[in-house]
Design an enzyme around this catalytic site. Structure first.
Site, short mmCIF file in Angstrom:
data_model
loop_
_atom_site.label_atom_id
_atom_site.label_comp_id
_atom_site.label_asym_id
_atom_site.label_seq_id
_atom_site.Cartn_x
_atom_site.Cartn_y
_atom_site.Cartn_z
N ASP A 1 0.87 -1.17 0.00
CA ASP A 1 0.00 0.00 0.00
C ASP A 1 0.91 1.22 0.00
OD1 ASP A 1 -2.33 1.65 0.32
OD2 ASP A 1 -1.94 1.76 2.47
N SER A 2 0.32 2.40 -0.19
CA SER A 2 1.10 3.63 -0.06
C SER A 2 1.69 3.73 1.34
CB SER A 2 0.20 4.83 -0.32
OG SER A 2 -0.82 4.87 0.68
N TYR B 1 -0.62 8.51 -1.63
CA TYR B 1 -0.67 8.43 -3.09
C TYR B 1 -1.85 9.23 -3.64
CZ TYR B 1 2.48 4.26 -3.47
OH TYR B 1 3.54 3.39 -3.46
N GLY B 2 -2.84 9.43 -2.78
CA GLY B 2 -4.14 9.94 -3.26
C GLY B 2 -4.11 11.33 -3.86
N CYS C 1 -4.44 -1.13 -2.07
CA CYS C 1 -4.57 0.32 -2.18
C CYS C 1 -5.48 0.60 -3.36
CB CYS C 1 -3.18 0.90 -2.41
SG CYS C 1 -3.17 2.67 -2.74
N ASN C 2 -6.60 1.26 -3.09
CA ASN C 2 -7.54 1.59 -4.17
C ASN C 2 -6.88 2.49 -5.22
OD1 ASN C 2 -10.59 0.89 -3.12
ND2 ASN C 2 -9.19 1.31 -1.44
N THR C 3 -6.09 3.44 -4.74
CA THR C 3 -5.47 4.42 -5.63
C THR C 3 -4.49 3.74 -6.58
OG1 THR C 3 -5.60 5.93 -3.75
CG2 THR C 3 -4.30 6.66 -5.63
N GLU D 1 -1.36 7.37 8.80
CA GLU D 1 0.10 7.23 8.71
C GLU D 1 0.77 7.73 9.99
OE1 GLU D 1 2.09 5.85 6.12
OE2 GLU D 1 0.06 5.12 5.78
N CYS E 1 -11.01 3.58 0.58
CA CYS E 1 -9.55 3.71 0.75
C CYS E 1 -9.20 2.80 1.92
CB CYS E 1 -9.19 5.15 1.08
SG CYS E 1 -7.49 5.38 1.66
N THR E 2 -8.16 1.99 1.75
CA THR E 2 -7.88 0.98 2.78
C THR E 2 -7.49 1.62 4.12
OG1 THR E 2 -5.66 0.77 1.83
CG2 THR E 2 -7.29 -0.89 1.20
N HIS E 3 -6.98 2.84 4.07
CA HIS E 3 -6.66 3.53 5.33
C HIS E 3 -7.91 3.75 6.19
CE1 HIS E 3 -2.81 4.52 3.43
NE2 HIS E 3 -2.38 4.96 4.60
N1 DGL Z 1 -4.70 3.33 1.05
C1 DGL Z 1 -4.79 3.95 -0.22
C2 DGL Z 1 -6.10 3.65 -0.92
O1 DGL Z 1 -6.71 2.64 -0.64
C3 DGL Z 1 -4.31 5.32 -0.48
C4 DGL Z 1 -4.22 6.36 0.55
C5 DGL Z 1 -3.25 7.39 0.06
O2 DGL Z 1 -2.06 7.07 0.00
O3 DGL Z 1 -3.69 8.49 -0.32
O4 DGL Z 1 -6.51 4.37 -1.80
#
Ligand code: DGL
Length: 265
Positions: free
Chosen positions: A10-11, A42-43, A73-75, A151, A183-185
Site C-alpha cells: 500500500d502507499s 498516493y491519493g 490500495c484503491n489508488t 500514517e 480507501c484501505t486507510h
Molecule cells: N490506502 C490507499 C487507498 O486505498 C491510499 C491512501 C493514500 O495514499 O492516499 O486508496
C-alpha cells in the site's frame, strides 16, 4: 511455489486492514508487507508517480519470491492493475471501492463514497460507476488529509475527528444510508465514523472480500500453501520505505502488535 510468500503493498499502512483479514482467512500463508510510507499519501499524486512507485515495490516483492501480489490500495489499483497483470508473470489481486455491495445493502439508494482524490478521478472508478451504479445516487467525497492521520498513527485525534466530520456531514445532509470506505486507510476509522453517524449508516469495507478473493485466486492458480495441513501459522515480514521506527510505532497503535520493520530502499 506454493510455499512462497504473498506480497501485499500500500502507499503506507492502510493495507494493514487487508493484511488483518488475510491473516484470519489464510493463516498458513507467509506474507511480505510493504508500506511505501516515504511516498504516502498516493491519493494526491499523479498516475505516473503512483505507477512508478507501485512498479518499484512490485519488482522488489517479486525479487523476494512473492507468488502473488495484493495491491492493498484503491489508488494504486486504479492506475496499475491492468498493466501489471500483463507485465509481470504472477497474479495480482486489487481493491476497489465497494460500490457493488453498497448497492445491495442500501435501502434508499443514496450512497456516500469516501476515497482519495486520485481514486475518484480515475478511469477505473468512472467505469465501475457507469457499469453498476445507474440505479442509485452516489455522493463522492474526496478526503485529503485523512490517510495522513492514519500514517501518523492518529485514528482518534481531534484533527482526525474534525476532518471526518467535515467530510461526512454533507453526506448525512444528503440522507445517505450507506457509506463506502473506498480507501484501505479508512478501515481504521470505522469506530470514529460510527460515532459521527450515530451507528445509523451502513458501512461498506471490502477488506474481508479482498482476502476471500485472494483465497479464490490462490486456489484457482494452485498456489495455496500446503502448510495449512500442518497447522502452521507463518510469519509476516514488514517493510517500510520510510522511518522504520515510525512505521513500527504506527503498527502498534493500529494493530496492537509489536513488530520488527525492515527498511526497503
Ligand atoms: N490506502 C490507499 C487507498 O486505498 C491510499 C491512501 C493514500 O495514499 O492516499 O486508496
Amino acid at each position: 511455489m506454493k510455499t512462497d510468500p504473498v506480497g501485499i503493498f500500500d502507499s503506507g499502512l492502510g493495507g494493514l486492514s487487508v493484511l488483518q483479514q488475510v491473516r484470519k482467512i489464510l493463516p498458513e500463508e507467509a506474507i511480505l508487507y510493504v508500506a511505501d510510507s516515504a511516498h504516502a499519501p498516493y491519493g494526491c499524486k499523479n498516475t505516473p508517480f503512483v505507477e512508478q512507485r507501485s512498479r518499484f515495490i512490485t519488482e522488489r516483492l517479486i525479487e523476494q519470491g512473492a507468488k502473488i501480489i495484493v495491491i492493498a490500495c484503491n489508488t494504486a489499483t486504479a492506475s496499475t492493475i491492468e498493466k501489471f497483470r500483463q507485465d509481470y508473470g504472477i497474479p495480482f489481486v486489487g481493491v476497489e471501492p465497494g460500490i457493488k455491495p453498497a448497492i445491495q445493502l442500501s435501502r434508499n439508494g443514496k450512497i456516500g463514497v469516501l476515497a482519495t482524490t486520485a481514486t475518484l478521478a480515475s478511469e477505473r472508478y468512472k467505469q465501475l460507476v457507469h457499469r453498476f451504479a445507474s440505479s442509485v445516487q452516489l455522493y463522492n467525497q474526496p478526503c485529503p488529509g485523512l490517510a495522513d492521520q492514519i500514517e501518523a498513527g492518529q485514528p482518534d485525534s481531534s484533527k482526525t475527528q474534525l476532518l471526518l466530520t467535515q467530510y461526512i456531514n454533507p453526506l448525512i445532509a444528503e440522507n445517505i444510508d450507506t457509506l463506502v470506505l473506498g480507501c484501505t486507510h479508512y478501515s481504521f476509522l470505522s469506530e470514529a465514523i460510527k460515532k459521527i453517524t450515530s451507528g445509523e449508516i451502513i458501512m461498506v469495507d471490502t477488506s474481508q472480500a479482498v482476502a476471500e478473493q485472494l483465497k479464490r485466486v490462490l486456489q484457482s492458480e494452485q498456489l495455496k500453501s500446503r502448510n495449512f495441513s500442518k497447522g502452521i501459522s507463518l510469519q509476516v515480514k514488514y517493510y517500510s520505505t520510510g522511518s522504520i521506527t515510525e512505521t513500527a510505532r504506527a503498527i502498534k497503535t493500529l494493530m496492537h502488535l509489536d513488530v520488527e520493520v525492515s527498511e526497503l530502499c
